[in-house]
Design an enzyme around this catalytic site. Structure first.
Site, PDB file in Angstrom:
ATOM      1  N   ASN A   1      -6.292 -66.506  12.970  1.00 45.96           N
ATOM      2  CA  ASN A   1      -7.452 -66.922  12.181  1.00 45.96           C
ATOM      3  C   ASN A   1      -8.761 -66.707  12.924  1.00 45.96           C
ATOM      4  OD1 ASN A   1      -6.001 -67.764   9.941  1.00 45.96           O
ATOM      5  ND2 ASN A   1      -5.732 -69.850  10.696  1.00 45.96           N
ATOM      6  N   HIS A   2      -9.788 -66.293  12.186  1.00 45.47           N
ATOM      7  CA  HIS A   2     -11.148 -66.212  12.693  1.00 45.47           C
ATOM      8  C   HIS A   2     -11.927 -67.400  12.139  1.00 45.47           C
ATOM      9  CE1 HIS A   2     -11.120 -61.564  13.437  1.00 45.47           C
ATOM     10  NE2 HIS A   2      -9.923 -62.100  13.630  1.00 45.47           N
ATOM     11  N   ARG A   3     -12.869 -67.875  12.892  1.00 45.87           N
ATOM     12  CA  ARG A   3     -13.734 -68.935  12.366  1.00 45.87           C
ATOM     13  C   ARG A   3     -14.538 -68.380  11.212  1.00 45.87           C
ATOM     14  NH1 ARG A   3     -17.706 -70.872  14.683  1.00 45.87           N
ATOM     15  NH2 ARG A   3     -17.621 -72.834  13.518  1.00 45.87           N
TER      16      ARG A   3
END
Length: 227
Positions: free
Chosen positions: A86-88
């Protein structure tokens, strides 16, 4: 798990390869002229060339775990995406500055750690069938007896004994009534001794929940798996 040789499968004979990995049992068969032979090996799907951990589990760098139950059928191309992928997305940019050593990492590590929320472990129950090229996203729980249709993207929990499909995966059908699902959950056939499972494979494949519950009652007469 069965072992050794057996008789013909269908009109001919077949070699069946069983792959075991943390309680996952997969099988693939092909017609050959020799008797049925069962092999034991590390978990690997028919069209995947690497190990289960290398090809099936993506970005498994965090503390979250992938927990898979017994007697799951996992087709080629299925991928379990872990939380580290996941990316922010709460800020303007989703670019993963923190993964690059040096100033970018130094400047963003505290921010990354402060805003990272784990979705927890990814949990797959027992007797789950995954069609080809399914993607399972982080932190979901898939219940016992579920069926995940080909190329589905699982983004939320899947109830036991349901069929889901699509992107994102949605409920297609409930396989049994709530009462029958409760019978199957209590019977928990995947926990039976392998000799009992082998003696009742036809019932497991084509019987009724009541029949399976009756067998469980004979195995565990005191509580029929209720405790």
């Amino acid at each position: 798990m069965p072992s050794g040789s057996a008789g013909p499968l269908g009109a001919g004979r077949a070699t069946v390869s069983w792959y075991a990995c943390d309680g996952v049992y997969l099988a693939s068969a092909r017609d050959v002229d020799s008797p049925l032979v069962v092999h034991h090996a590390k978990c690997r799907a028919s069209k995947d060339t690497g190990s289960f951990e290398d090809e099936r589990v993506l970005y498994g760098f965090g503390s979250e775990r992938l927990l898979i139950g017994k007697f799951c059928a996992i087709a080629a191309g299925v991928r379990f995406v872990m939380a580290a992928a996941n990316h922010r997305s709460s800020g303007p940019s989703t670019f993963p500055f923190t993964i690059f050593p040096g100033r970018w990492q130094d400047e963003t590590l505290e921010t990354f750690q402060a805003h990272t929320i784990s979705k927890g472990d990814t949990v797959v129950g027992n007797d789950v069938w995954f069609g080809r090229d399914v993607a399972v996203m982080p932190g979901v729980t898939i219940g016992n007896g579920a069926i995940i249709a080909t190329v589905a993207v699982v983004t939320r929990d899947v109830e036991p004994y349901t069929i889901v499909g699509g992107n994102p995966a949605q409920l297609i059908k409930q396989r049994y009534s709530e009462a029958d699902v409760e019978l199957l959950q209590q019977a928990a056939w995947w926990d039976w001794p392998i000799e009992i499972i082998s003696a009742h494979t036809a019932t497991l494949m084509a019987g009724t929940p009541a029949e399976i519950a009756e067998i469980a009652g004979h195995i565990f007469p005191s509580d029929a798996r209720s405790t």
